[in-house]
Design a protein around this motif. Structure first.
Motif, PDB file in Angstrom:
ATOM      1  N   CYS A  86      -7.383  -4.307   9.923  1.00 51.57           N
ATOM      2  CA  CYS A  86      -6.410  -3.243  10.161  1.00 51.57           C
ATOM      3  C   CYS A  86      -6.648  -2.167   9.103  1.00 51.57           C
ATOM      4  N   PRO A  87      -6.267  -0.932   9.386  1.00 55.60           N
ATOM      5  CA  PRO A  87      -6.621   0.132   8.444  1.00 55.60           C
ATOM      6  C   PRO A  87      -5.482   0.657   7.588  1.00 55.60           C
ATOM      7  N   GLN A  88      -4.300   0.028   7.636  1.00 57.22           N
ATOM      8  CA  GLN A  88      -3.144   0.667   6.983  1.00 57.22           C
ATOM      9  C   GLN A  88      -2.547  -0.129   5.830  1.00 57.22           C
ATOM     10  N   ARG A  89      -2.303  -1.442   5.987  1.00 55.24           N
ATOM     11  CA  ARG A  89      -1.577  -2.164   4.942  1.00 55.24           C
ATOM     12  C   ARG A  89      -2.534  -2.568   3.808  1.00 55.24           C
ATOM     13  N   ASP A  90      -2.004  -3.304   2.830  1.00 53.07           N
ATOM     14  CA  ASP A  90      -2.807  -3.658   1.655  1.00 53.07           C
ATOM     15  C   ASP A  90      -3.765  -4.803   1.989  1.00 53.07           C
ATOM     16  N   GLU A  91      -4.583  -4.595   2.997  1.00 52.74           N
ATOM     17  CA  GLU A  91      -5.503  -5.639   3.420  1.00 52.74           C
ATOM     18  C   GLU A  91      -6.854  -5.004   3.755  1.00 52.74           C
ATOM     19  N   ARG A  92      -7.057  -4.548   4.996  1.00 50.13           N
ATOM     20  CA  ARG A  92      -8.262  -3.791   5.402  1.00 50.13           C
ATOM     21  C   ARG A  92      -9.549  -4.541   5.050  1.00 50.13           C
TER      22      ARG A  92
ATOM     23  N   ALA B 132       0.855  -1.207   0.000  1.00 51.38           N
ATOM     24  CA  ALA B 132       0.000   0.000   0.000  1.00 51.38           C
ATOM     25  C   ALA B 132       0.885   1.249   0.000  1.00 51.38           C
ATOM     26  N   LYS B 133       0.796   2.061  -1.050  1.00 52.10           N
ATOM     27  CA  LYS B 133       1.680   3.240  -1.141  1.00 52.10           C
ATOM     28  C   LYS B 133       1.267   4.312  -0.144  1.00 52.10           C
ATOM     29  N   ALA B 134      -0.023   4.413   0.115  1.00 54.59           N
ATOM     30  CA  ALA B 134      -0.546   5.358   1.107  1.00 54.59           C
ATOM     31  C   ALA B 134       0.097   6.737   0.954  1.00 54.59           C
ATOM     32  N   GLN B 135      -0.083   7.312  -0.210  1.00 48.64           N
ATOM     33  CA  GLN B 135       0.581   8.573  -0.514  1.00 48.64           C
ATOM     34  C   GLN B 135      -0.423   9.568  -1.108  1.00 48.64           C
TER      35      GLN B 135
ATOM     36  N   ALA C 130       8.556  -8.960  11.614  1.00 54.01           N
ATOM     37  CA  ALA C 130       8.564  -8.970  10.142  1.00 54.01           C
ATOM     38  C   ALA C 130       7.486  -8.045   9.589  1.00 54.01           C
ATOM     39  N   ALA C 131       7.895  -7.222   8.630  1.00 53.71           N
ATOM     40  CA  ALA C 131       6.978  -6.212   8.095  1.00 53.71           C
ATOM     41  C   ALA C 131       5.764  -6.834   7.403  1.00 53.71           C
ATOM     42  N   SER C 132       5.885  -8.122   7.040  1.00 51.66           N
ATOM     43  CA  SER C 132       4.773  -8.748   6.313  1.00 51.66           C
ATOM     44  C   SER C 132       3.525  -8.888   7.177  1.00 51.66           C
ATOM     45  N   LEU C 133       3.673  -8.933   8.490  1.00 50.75           N
ATOM     46  CA  LEU C 133       2.506  -9.050   9.374  1.00 50.75           C
ATOM     47  C   LEU C 133       2.801  -8.263  10.638  1.00 50.75           C
TER      48      LEU C 133
ATOM     49  N   LEU D 206     -10.566  12.442  -1.181  1.00 46.16           N
ATOM     50  CA  LEU D 206     -11.999  12.260  -1.408  1.00 46.16           C
ATOM     51  C   LEU D 206     -12.439  10.799  -1.382  1.00 46.16           C
ATOM     52  N   HIS D 207     -11.606   9.910  -1.935  1.00 45.81           N
ATOM     53  CA  HIS D 207     -12.077   8.532  -2.134  1.00 45.81           C
ATOM     54  C   HIS D 207     -11.194   7.515  -1.448  1.00 45.81           C
ATOM     55  N   THR D 208     -10.470   7.902  -0.435  1.00 41.48           N
ATOM     56  CA  THR D 208      -9.541   6.964   0.183  1.00 41.48           C
ATOM     57  C   THR D 208      -9.370   7.280   1.663  1.00 41.48           C
ATOM     58  N   PHE D 209      -8.772   6.352   2.389  1.00 40.40           N
ATOM     59  CA  PHE D 209      -8.501   6.546   3.813  1.00 40.40           C
ATOM     60  C   PHE D 209      -7.265   5.727   4.159  1.00 40.40           C
ATOM     61  N   CYS D 210      -6.724   5.967   5.331  1.00 43.39           N
ATOM     62  CA  CYS D 210      -5.545   5.206   5.736  1.00 43.39           C
ATOM     63  C   CYS D 210      -5.387   5.264   7.255  1.00 43.39           C
ATOM     64  N   GLY D 211      -4.734   4.249   7.818  1.00 44.23           N
ATOM     65  CA  GLY D 211      -4.398   4.277   9.237  1.00 44.23           C
ATOM     66  C   GLY D 211      -3.020   4.912   9.399  1.00 44.23           C
ATOM     67  N   PHE D 212      -2.868   5.877  10.272  1.00 42.95           N
ATOM     68  CA  PHE D 212      -1.574   6.555  10.431  1.00 42.95           C
ATOM     69  C   PHE D 212      -1.504   7.354  11.724  1.00 42.95           C
TER      70      PHE D 212
END
Ligand code: BGC
Length: 728
Positions: free
Chosen positions: A338-344, A253-256, A617-620, A271-277
């Motif tokens: 979770c609200p941040q990685r490429d999953e949600r 997830a680039k989250a940019q 590990a960053a994967s999880l 407008l069309h997106t959200f992210c955990g941060f």
């Protein structure tokens, strides 16, 4: 409420296939009227995430039409727009890829790439006449300032662009109409708005804003800039041990956010997106940028807080606050992991493991009922409930793990316990039954649950038996088979169904379980055997559990499966003080350990950050996963002792279990039947209690029981029967 008629004459409109995966399409419609309406209502939906404006005013809530099981149902919203209608009007709708683009089948992909939208604006005039503006080929497609948007990758916006017309919208067939229904959940809203608490120049020389709280939502900023200046920012949940910006755990997830300025003052939020941060790195910025003009906007479904816990232990209080935040952050229309990685995603196991705590914290009736409707749609003909609902991965039968798919029984039953609706049980009884039946039909060994792919005790901390093995997957699945069957029986009896067949099945499962699993080698195995009432000799198992914890230095080792129940297992076995020790431990692994590491939400893993400051590990490695927060139902139910004696708290059992490990505890819970308060305080080595109940209650204090009616009472342990009568 189904009101599809309203859309009868409007058409689904679409653009030509978008060039890039994340393109955002803008539709416009201008119309004039010669008299003002007394009422104007906009009905609208889209195959993606839409934002709607009328005459420049934003009408839609964040992230509409909502995350849903689009293969079965597409929600629409209704807005009262009477106050914004003029004689000359412009409706604008911007549609991004949203959750719709996650579905992988050909037809959905085809529709998604065209950013379909369907809308009706109904105008009612003083003389009783009506007029409707409906989506059709007269709507225009225009250049969009919002260039690209994706839930994971973020958004790109060019404020310099003009919204020029380039084509007429195309009319699509109406084959999706059968799926339309009015959104039945809690709408997503903007909530807390938080200013940066700190600006950091990291050792790597990067400019980072710290908002002090891990949250889900987006950044809004105002800036005075020259045309063409750029603002580029990325999100992260944490800094690394050196103090540098760290977002590897977002995976792909680039989250940019990229924003190109026009000349002058301007304000923007995605407008069309959200992210955990919690942190924002400003990678490119106009010279004049001022960090005080940045605000983090927290966005989540509009659930109301009903439970509050306060205690004499500040670290515990902070952890509870973190649980509350993680719940808000992951209640984004669907209960997500979770609200941040490429999953949600709506991982079913996470929901069933956390749902009771969720309902003590917030009123979740409408929120979960909506999601349960999706579970019902996604359960297939045979009874398989996929591990993720909405089933965007197309898992179907392939994803059917114990403890995950058991959401089919656990959630309806927990909703019934907490809110008392037999109607809801009736509606979902068939689904509960199908779940148990499909296990019975497909298991490789009668009366056990063997032969599927199971996640097991996910993310346990080396919960290993003396012979070196982890909790057995077939142990966990078979325990859940028993548990689900038991819940089915309870539900059936509640709504008057004949459950004799399932009673017989249950007896056989328990018998076979006991014959097959003769010993319990890990913390999680002991926990399940005790809490699901499967152990033949509970005392021995309880002793074993205490030994296993003690052998591990007084530490918890359980993963997703054991953690929600471990304190219940201990208190059921008269080990309340031991359970308090575990709850209040700050050593790793423990619930409070993360607080010492600066957590502001609940972590996915016990050692998301280890003692030396290294990341798992960053994967999880999400820092915002609510499952381990499920422990706090134990504070409501055991420390404060608040449980429903009759479903929906129509009668209450109040049985507080204080401990010398805390000086005082203050818990309030606004139940379905009114507010319940339990406070206790240590005074001269004994406890004083204050209890408020809105309904008849059985109060059990230090082994003595008394029945009281609605009211407020004070007790002290020694002179229980001399309780000061009602104090109001
Ligand atoms: C999710 C979990 C989920 C799990 C399934 C993970 O990637 O984040 O919370 O339950 O997969 O094991």
């Amino acid at each position: 409420m189904v009101n599809k008629e309203i859309f009868l004459h409007s058409r689904w409109i679409e653009s030509a296939e978008v060039k890039n995966r994340d393109d955002v399409v803008l539709y416009k419609k201008n119309f004039n009227i010669n008299k003002k309406p007394i009422k104007a209502e906009l009905y609208i939906t889209a195959c993606g995430i839409y934002v709607a404006w009328i005459n420049g005013k934003r009408i839609s809530f964040p992230l509409t039409p909502g995350f849903d099981s689009y293969m079965h149902r597409i929600p629409y919203q209704k807005y009262d727009v009477t106050n914004v209608i003029r004689y000359e009007n412009e409706i604008k709708v911007s549609v991004g890829r949203g959750w719709f683009g996650w579905y992988r089948d050909e037809e959905t992909a085809y529709i998604s790439k065209r950013r379909r939208v369907k809308a009706v604006l109904c105008l009612t005039f003083f003389d009783g006449t009506k007029s409707c503006i409906e989506t059709d080929e007269s709507w225009s497609l225009c250049e969009n300032k919002c260039i690209s948007s994706d839930i994971y990758n973020g958004e790109e916006y060019d404020a310099r662009k003009e919204e020029v017309f380039y084509a007429n919208a195309q009319v699509a067939t109406n084959e999706l109409d059968g799926r339309l229904f009015e959104f039945e959940g809690k709408k997503i809203k903007e909530h807390e708005k938080i200013k940066p608490v700190k600006t950091v120049i990291t050792p790597a020389g990067e400019f980072v804003l710290d908002f002090g709280q891990n949250l889900t939502g987006y950044i809004e900023f105002s800036v005075k800039a020259k045309e063409g200046e750029k603002l580029r920012l990325s999100y992260a949940e944490t800094l690394d041990a050196q103090g540098n910006f760290y977002n590897k755990n977002y995976r792909s997830a680039k989250a940019q956010i990229i924003y190109v300025c026009k000349d002058g003052c301007q304000t923007y939020k995605p407008l069309h997106t959200f992210c955990g941060f919690r942190y924002v790195r400003l990678e490119e910025k106009p010279e004049s940028v001022d960090e005080n003009n940045f605000v983090a906007i927290s966005v989540y479904s509009d659930i109301k807080r009903v439970g509050k816990i306060n205690s004499s232990n500040p670290t515990l209080n902070k952890f509870i606050n973190n649980v509350i935040w993680s719940q808000k952050d992951n209640f984004i229309d669907v209960p997500i992991d979770c609200p941040q990685r490429d999953e949600r995603m709506g991982w079913t196991g996470d929901v069933q493991l956390y749902c009771r705590t969720a309902m003590y914290n917030f009123d979740c009736k409408k929120f979960y009922t909506r999601w349960l409707n999706m579970v019902k749609c996604e359960q297939d003909y045979y009874g398989y409930v996929p591990n993720v609902v909405p089933d965007v991965y197309g898992y179907g039968q392939a994803g059917f793990s114990s403890a995950w798919s058991d959401v089919a029984t656990v959630l309806p039953w927990t909703l019934y316990q907490m809110y008392g609706s037999k109607e809801l049980l009736k509606k979902h009884y068939r689904q509960m039954k199908k779940h148990v039946d499909v296990i019975t039909k497909t298991t490789e060994k009668k009366y056990l649950w063997i032969g599927q792919e199971h996640f097991g005790d996910w993310l346990n901390f080396n919960d290993i038996s003396s012979d070196g093995r982890r909790s057995r997957k077939e142990f966990i699945s078979s325990a859940y088979y028993a548990y689900s069957t038991k819940l089915l029986i309870l539900a059936g009896e509640t709504i008057g169904r004949n459950v004799s067949k399932y009673k017989c099945l249950y007896e056989n499962i328990v018998k076979t379980f006991q014959e097959t699993f003769l010993d319990y080698g890990t913390q999680t195995e002991c926990v399940l055997a005790l809490v699901f009432d499967l152990a033949k000799d509970k005392e021995t198992v309880a002793r074993k559990l205490v030994d296993l914890i003690t052998l591990n230095g007084g530490n918890i080792r359980t993963g997703f499966i054991g953690t929600p129940y471990i304190l219940h297992a201990l208190s059921l076995s008269e080990q309340v003080d031991f359970a308090y020790d575990l709850l209040l431990s700050t050593k790793s692994p423990s619930w409070l350990y993360s607080v010492g590491k600066g957590a502001t939400t609940v972590w996915e893993r016990w050692e998301g950050i280890d003692k030396n400051g290294n990341f798992a590990a960053a994967s999880l490695n999400s820092f915002n996963h609510y499952v381990f927060g499920s422990v706090i139902d134990w504070i409501y139910m055991v420390c404060a002792g608040i449980t429903p004696k009759k479903a929906g708290f129509k009668e209450v059992l109040i049985s507080p279990k204080p401990s010398q490990k805390l000086d005082w505890l203050d818990v309030s819970f606004n139940s379905n039947s009114g507010e319940i308060v339990v406070k206790w305080e240590k005074k001269n080595n004994r406890f004083n209690y204050y209890i408020k109940t809105p309904v008849k209650a059985a109060v059990v204090i230090e082994g003595q029981e008394i029945e009281v009616n609605k009211g407020e009472y004070r007790f002290n342990g020694k002179e229980f029967n001399q309780y000061e009568k009602k104090i109001i």
